[in-house]
Structure formats: C-alpha cells, structure tokens
Design an enzyme around this catalytic site. Structure first.
Site, PDB file in Angstrom:
ATOM      1  N   GLU A   1       0.873  -1.170   0.000  1.00  0.00           N
ATOM      2  CA  GLU A   1       0.000   0.000   0.000  1.00  0.00           C
ATOM      3  C   GLU A   1       0.909   1.220   0.000  1.00  0.00           C
ATOM      4  O   GLU A   1       1.664   1.444   0.958  1.00  0.00           O
ATOM      5  CB  GLU A   1      -0.925   0.042   1.225  1.00  0.00           C
ATOM      6  CG  GLU A   1      -1.877   1.240   1.117  1.00  0.00           C
ATOM      7  CD  GLU A   1      -2.581   1.677   2.398  1.00  0.00           C
ATOM      8  OE1 GLU A   1      -3.256   2.709   2.356  1.00  0.00           O
ATOM      9  OE2 GLU A   1      -2.419   1.009   3.425  1.00  0.00           O
TER      10      GLU A   1
ATOM     11  N   ASP B   1      -1.389  12.309  -2.226  1.00  0.00           N
ATOM     12  CA  ASP B   1      -1.491  13.744  -2.476  1.00  0.00           C
ATOM     13  C   ASP B   1      -1.611  13.953  -3.995  1.00  0.00           C
ATOM     14  O   ASP B   1      -0.826  13.376  -4.740  1.00  0.00           O
ATOM     15  CB  ASP B   1      -0.228  14.453  -1.975  1.00  0.00           C
ATOM     16  CG  ASP B   1       0.020  14.147  -0.516  1.00  0.00           C
ATOM     17  OD1 ASP B   1      -0.591  14.805   0.330  1.00  0.00           O
ATOM     18  OD2 ASP B   1       0.809  13.220  -0.222  1.00  0.00           O
TER      19      ASP B   1
END
Ligand code: SAM
Length: 220
Positions: A51, A125
């Site tokens: 992840e 982001d």
C-alpha cells in the site's frame, strides 16, 4: 517519543537517509530485505501486497484482516503516521502486515524484481501543478513495473478528479499497460469488501460529498 518507540518495533523498517539505501529494523539492526521480505521477515511464501502512501495504514490493516493469506506492506515517509499503523497492527495481532518508511521514489532499492504481487495507492497527495510527483506519473509507473510480478494488479483509489483524469491519460498513453477497471464513482453501486475499506482521508472526503474514484490496471 513515537519515533523512539518505533525504533523498537519488529513490524517497522526505516530508511533514515535517502542518500544511503540502508534499511534498519527493530533496535536499529541493519537488514537487507530487497528480494527477501518473505524469507527474512514474514517467514512464509504468501503473495506480497504494497500500500503506497499508506499514512496510518488503515487500508493495509483492513486488507490484512480480510485476507490473512496475503502479506501487506504499508509504505509512507511520515513516521508518526506509520507509528499509529504499526501499533494498531500489533494490537490486532496481525502478523501479515509490516510498514516501510521511505520515499516511494526509492521503492526499487527495497524490493527485488517480481517480488510484489499487487499494489494499492490510496488517496495520495494529488500534487496539483507538480505532475512528476504524482504517484501515477510515468517515472513512478516505471519503478512499479520493475518490482511487480506479471499480472500484478495496480490500483488507485482517490477523491481527486484531477489525479484520476491525469492517471487515465498517463495509462492510456502507454503501450505496456491495460486498464481493467475504471470507475469514476465507486459508491454508485455496491462495492466489494476490499474496495469498501474507508481510511481517515476517505471518510473526510465523503463527508464533504466528494466522489471516490477507482482505477485498476496491469502491465502487459
Ligand atoms: C493524503 S495522505 C493519505 C493517507 C492514507 N492513504 C489515507 O487514505 O488516509 C497521503 C500520504 O502520502 C504520503 N506520500 C505522498 N508522497 C509520498 C512519497 N513520494 N513517498 C512517501 N510517502 C508519500 C504522505 O506522507 C501522506 O501520508
């Protein structure tokens, strides 16, 4: 305190200096895990799932409890967030999850070719205005390609329409990638349990009424 405590954790590995590709585990013991995560850390042969941008590791924790037959590694640069994930993993007694503190730019230093069987990129982001920093920019995709197995699924879950559109454009312009799933609004219909895990950031975006998008692809 959290940083000092994290240095004692057996489920966290850290690179302190990006100029020196060295990983340390519990008690600052140096360890070379590249190509050897299963042999030296998990001590089994389960498929490895990464992840990326895991933050507090909520997605990995959710997946690790749903799929005990896989090993999960949450990757992020922010130590305090990883500390939370590592503590939660210990409290849940999940031994199929570990955390790696590094910049994702350095992934190839810590994983061998064909070592990774699946990748999740969760609410990274969007880096508006800095395309090459986005985790689905070509430079990152090339790095992922070097560490994944054939047919490994790579998946992006994001609230950012800009990142979703950007990712689709990048993927469609490559000849070595096939998009398997492209969903601009996943909660329009019922989702499977692995897609239904909701992190801190996802809950925040949903509360603001944002749509959650999902793209899954493979290298061909
Ligand atoms: C918005 S947060 C999302 C965290 C988590 N996935 C969630 O959904 O709650 C984005 C995370 O990506 C990490 N990140 C972004 N770019 C990174 C990079 N190049 N290397 C390592 N971590 C990065 C940040 O440190 C931050 O924890």
């Amino acid at each position: 305190m959290k940083f000092a405590e994290m240095r004692t954790f057996s489920n966290v590995f850290q690179n302190y200096d990006p100029r020196n590709p060295k990983l340390v585990g519990a008690m600052d013991k140096e360890i070379d895990l590249k190509g050897k995560w299963n042999e030296l850390h998990f001590k089994n042969n389960k498929p490895i799932v990464l992840e990326l941008a895991c933050g507090r590791g909520e997605y990995s924790l959710g997946l690790a409890s749903l799929f005990p037959e896989k090993n999960y590694i949450g990757v992020d640069i922010k130590g305090a967030r990883l500390w939370r994930g590592a503590v939660n993993a210990q409290e849940a007694q999940l031994d199929n999850i570990a955390f790696l503190r590094t910049r994702i730019e350095q992934l190839e230093l810590f994983f061998g070719s064909n070592e990774v069987n699946e990748i999740w990129i969760t609410f990274p982001d969007p880096f508006l205005g800095k395309e090459n920093r986005r985790l689905t920019a070509n430079g990152f995709l090339d790095k992922y390609k070097n560490i994944v197995t054939k047919d490994a699924k790579v998946q992006l879950k994001t609230d950012s329409r800009e990142l979703y559109d950007f990712t689709k454009e990048v993927l469609e312009n490559r000849t070595d990638i096939k998009i398997l799933i492209d969903n601009p609004d996943i909660y329009q219909a019922e989702v499977n349990p692995s897609l239904n895990i909701k992190t801190y950031y996802e809950k925040m975006h949903l509360a603001k009424g944002k749509k959650i998008t999902f793209i899954q692809f493979v290298f061909i």
